[in-house]
Design a protein around this motif. Structure first.
Motif, PDB file in Angstrom:
ATOM      1  N   ARG A 143       9.601 -15.398  -1.564  1.00 43.27           N
ATOM      2  CA  ARG A 143       8.762 -16.610  -1.470  1.00 43.27           C
ATOM      3  C   ARG A 143       7.325 -16.270  -1.082  1.00 43.27           C
ATOM      4  N   PHE A 144       7.182 -15.276  -0.225  1.00 42.63           N
ATOM      5  CA  PHE A 144       5.841 -14.856   0.199  1.00 42.63           C
ATOM      6  C   PHE A 144       5.022 -14.407  -1.013  1.00 42.63           C
ATOM      7  N   TYR A 145       5.645 -13.563  -1.833  1.00 41.29           N
ATOM      8  CA  TYR A 145       4.920 -13.080  -3.015  1.00 41.29           C
ATOM      9  C   TYR A 145       4.730 -14.209  -4.026  1.00 41.29           C
ATOM     10  N   ASP A 163       4.468 -17.487  -3.545  1.00 44.44           N
ATOM     11  CA  ASP A 163       3.399 -18.389  -3.119  1.00 44.44           C
ATOM     12  C   ASP A 163       2.034 -17.721  -3.236  1.00 44.44           C
ATOM     13  N   GLY A 164       2.032 -16.450  -2.892  1.00 43.13           N
ATOM     14  CA  GLY A 164       0.772 -15.706  -2.973  1.00 43.13           C
ATOM     15  C   GLY A 164       0.247 -15.659  -4.391  1.00 43.13           C
ATOM     16  N   PHE A 165       1.126 -15.320  -5.316  1.00 38.89           N
ATOM     17  CA  PHE A 165       0.692 -15.233  -6.715  1.00 38.89           C
ATOM     18  C   PHE A 165       0.272 -16.607  -7.242  1.00 38.89           C
ATOM     19  N   MET A 180      -3.321 -17.637  -6.328  1.00 38.73           N
ATOM     20  CA  MET A 180      -4.420 -16.755  -6.722  1.00 38.73           C
ATOM     21  C   MET A 180      -5.418 -17.469  -7.628  1.00 38.73           C
ATOM     22  N   VAL A 188      -9.153 -15.633  -8.665  1.00 37.04           N
ATOM     23  CA  VAL A 188      -9.684 -14.465  -9.389  1.00 37.04           C
ATOM     24  C   VAL A 188      -8.558 -13.474  -9.676  1.00 37.04           C
ATOM     25  N   TYR A 221      -6.958 -13.192 -13.184  1.00 37.01           N
ATOM     26  CA  TYR A 221      -7.663 -12.383 -14.189  1.00 37.01           C
ATOM     27  C   TYR A 221      -7.423 -10.899 -13.917  1.00 37.01           C
ATOM     28  N   LEU A 222      -7.441 -10.575 -12.629  1.00 33.72           N
ATOM     29  CA  LEU A 222      -7.260  -9.163 -12.282  1.00 33.72           C
ATOM     30  C   LEU A 222      -5.870  -8.672 -12.678  1.00 33.72           C
ATOM     31  N   LEU A 241      -5.752  -8.059 -16.289  1.00 30.06           N
ATOM     32  CA  LEU A 241      -6.461  -6.802 -16.565  1.00 30.06           C
ATOM     33  C   LEU A 241      -5.593  -5.593 -16.200  1.00 30.06           C
ATOM     34  N   ILE A 242      -4.927  -5.694 -15.037  1.00 32.29           N
ATOM     35  CA  ILE A 242      -4.054  -4.592 -14.590  1.00 32.29           C
ATOM     36  C   ILE A 242      -2.906  -4.393 -15.575  1.00 32.29           C
ATOM     37  N   LYS A 278      -4.084  -2.855 -18.730  1.00 28.94           N
ATOM     38  CA  LYS A 278      -4.391  -1.441 -18.477  1.00 28.94           C
ATOM     39  C   LYS A 278      -3.107  -0.615 -18.399  1.00 28.94           C
TER      40      LYS A 278
END
Lengths: 81, 524
Positions: free
Chosen positions: A16-18, A20-22, A25, A27, A30-31, A34-35, A38
């Motif tokens: 849940r931590f990840y 909610d974090g995602f 987000m 910016v 986009y990162l 990009l990751i 890549k």
């Protein structure tokens, strides 16, 4: 009647931590795109098609690899005897 | 392998391109992580919202830089397996172990604590969040440690033994590998230079804000923190640069001679400050003057290399001839490069004799060959050279790169002194247009300085991929030049696109960070 407190397991709390974090987000979205692009280029194009591990690909045992390097270093590259 | 030298040259260019590209991001990650940790510590201590806004802004730039830079180092490992397979096998676990540790540390430490840094503002206590930020900063520096240990081992190979049966070097003393003089100097010098780079970056970006009359208070506070971190960084870089010079003088004297364009050394050797090299000067030639003009500091190089004003520092020709002088001026014979080549060939012969003895099942011949190999192994790499002059690195590139690094470093020291004084006592100075423009241009200078340092270190150690043990041209795989050229072009294109993407995302964030963002943080 109040609902009993549920004990949430650690893996679920981490998930849940990840999650909610995602979700929160800005910016970072986009990162991440990009990751991922890549990493795709690096591992699925460069690594697969252009950067084989030559010794692993061409020889099946460590003995054969050692023999190949020995041949290269002692016969192909070494100064003439 | 008709195109051996083309393959070697292209592979070197490719490795240089990928390593230098990787090194655009790494120092900023290491340095910004520390700056952000310090800023957050100030916030936790004072509870001031402006400190939180400052922390969050620089953390955002740290995140962008981290995201773009992540995995760029993986390409180097691809190249080891494809372009440098002989090298990869020959160095065995000595190179692999530090890289494996780096991978584990990077993955677990950085990925875990970076997530807490970015996602955990409201989910954890301020103290826990701060700890995560500091652990991220420590993790970035620790990742660098293992890479630099591996690099240092190539420049000062210690803690290993050559196993002829496996045709590879085997680690015999992990502690010796990690704590060699070169490893310690390289790690401290590199990490401190990363603090310097990030300090300049923060000052430059803050100056842009000041120039645009935006977020001025936040910019001035940022410059204060950056001048502390960058100032400490440049001082440690200078001190550890001295440590590096002593190590280079001891373990890579040819590199030191190339860094100085020194062909014949002397006791009380002067240090060249500024000079133009004579392009006609070649190794082995004692007639041409090495410089077209020079401004030198008397006794400087002797002191820098040996911490003794009267000590002897050998030049390129002295090393080739195997000559050193005592402080009294007496000549001492050392091992000349012709003798090194002979002993290197002796080592190769011993290895062949060992192989023949194994095939013949002759134990006595095997032991004799092993003993001979052990005695001559320190010169193994010289057996590949055709002439002593081949052991001389490209003098021009090493010489000028070293000077660019030193001069830029001197300039940066002045910049930090100025930023420190101005941010605490004369903030008006920092708001002057010229001051802002100089600070912004300094961002380019610090990156040039950082890259020039690596050029000095890596070009100066040529022709060796492992000092004295394996020359670069022997380390190469049996591959076609055309495939290396193809991937070189592909890398150049992909890297350019990624770099443009990073710069545009970063510029957008710097540009749009406004008072509203700061208020939003205050009210969140």
């Amino acid at each position: 009647m109040t609902k009993p407190n549920r004990i949430v397991s650690l893996p679920v709390r981490i998930y849940r931590f990840y999650r909610d974090g995602f979700r929160s987000m800005t910016v970072g979205r986009y990162l991440w795109v990009l990751i991922l692009v890549k990493l795709f280029i690096l591992f699925f194009i460069f690594k697969l098609f252009f950067f084989p591990d030559l010794l692993k690909r061409d020889y099946s045992t460590d003995q054969e690899r050692a023999a190949a390097v020995r041949m290269h270093l002692m016969e192909d590259q070494s100064s003439p005897r | 392998m008709d195109d051996l030298f083309t393959v070697v040259d292209w592979s070197r260019w490719q490795f240089a391109l990928t390593a230098m590209y990787h090194w655009l991001f790494v120092p900023l990650t290491i340095g910004l992580a520390l700056i952000v940790a310090i800023m957050e510590s100030i916030y936790v201590k004072t509870g001031k919202v402006k400190c939180l806004a400052m922390t969050k802004f620089w953390m955002l730039l740290f995140g962008i830089n981290f995201a773009i830079g992540v995995a760029t180092g993986i390409i180097l490992e691809f190249e080891f397996g494809t372009n440098w397979s002989n090298y990869s096998w020959f160095v065995g676990d000595i190179f692999g172990a530090p890289l494996a540790i780096e991978g584990i540390v990077a993955f677990f430490m950085e990925s875990t604590f970076i997530a807490v840094m970015f996602f955990g503002w409201k989910k954890f206590s301020p103290g826990f969040h701060l700890a995560a930020t500091w652990l991220t900063a420590a993790g970035t520096a620790l990742s660098a440690l293992w890479i630099l240990v591996a690099n240092a081992w190539m420049q000062q190979p210690v803690g290993m033994e050559f196993d002829p049966a496996q045709m590879r070097n085997v680690m015999s003393d992990f502690v010796a590998v990690v704590t060699s003089g070169t490893a310690v100097a390289k790690f401290t010098h590199t990490v401190a230079s990363a603090w310097t780079l990030a300090g300049v970056f923060v000052i430059g970006v803050s100056s842009w804000w000041i120039l645009r009359r935006r977020n001025v208070e936040l910019a001035l506070d940022s410059i204060k923190v950056a001048s502390w971190v960058g100032g400490a960084g440049i001082l440690v870089t200078l001190a550890t640069g001295d440590m590096s010079a002593v190590n280079v003088a001891k373990y890579q004297p040819m590199k030191l001679a190339a860094m100085e364009g020194l062909y014949r050394g002397s006791c009380g050797q002067e240090l060249v400050g500024v000079a133009l090299l004579n392009p006609d000067k070649k190794a082995g030639d004692d007639i041409e003057d090495p410089y077209l003009f020079d401004i030198s500091i008397p006794y400087g190089l002797s002191f820098l290399a040996n911490h003794d004003f009267n000590s002897f520092v050998p030049g390129i020709n002295d090393l080739i001839d195997g000559i050193e002088l005592t402080t009294e001026g007496d000549t001492i014979r050392t091992v000349s490069y012709a003798e090194r080549i002979a002993r290197g060939r002796e080592a190769h012969e011993a290895l062949r004799a060992y192989d023949a003895a194994i095939v013949a099942g002759d134990e006595v011949a095997k032991e004799s060959a092993l003993a001979n190999l052990k005695v001559n192994y320190p010169y193994f790499g010289y057996g590949y050279l055709d002439s002593p002059e081949e052991a001389v690195p490209p003098v021009g590139m090493t010489f000028y790169a070293f000077r660019i690094m030193v001069m830029a470093g001197g300039y940066l020291l002045l910049l930090f002194v100025y930023a420190f004084i101005a941010s605490y006592w004369r903030p008006k100075w920092l708001q002057h247009k010229v001051s802002c423009v100089i600070a912004m241009l300094s961002i380019a200078i610090v990156w040039i300085c950082s890259q020039a340092g690596w050029i000095t270190a890596e070009v100066g150690r040529q022709p060796w991929v492992i000092q004295d043990i394996l020359p670069t041209r022997a380390a190469i795989s049996d591959i076609a030049a055309s495939s290396v050229i193809t991937t070189f072009i592909m890398f150049a294109v992909v890297f350019t696109v990624l770099l443009v993407a990073e710069m545009s995302i970063m510029a957008t964030q710097i540009n749009k960070y406004s008072k509203e963002d700061i208020n939003k943080i205050a009210n969140s």
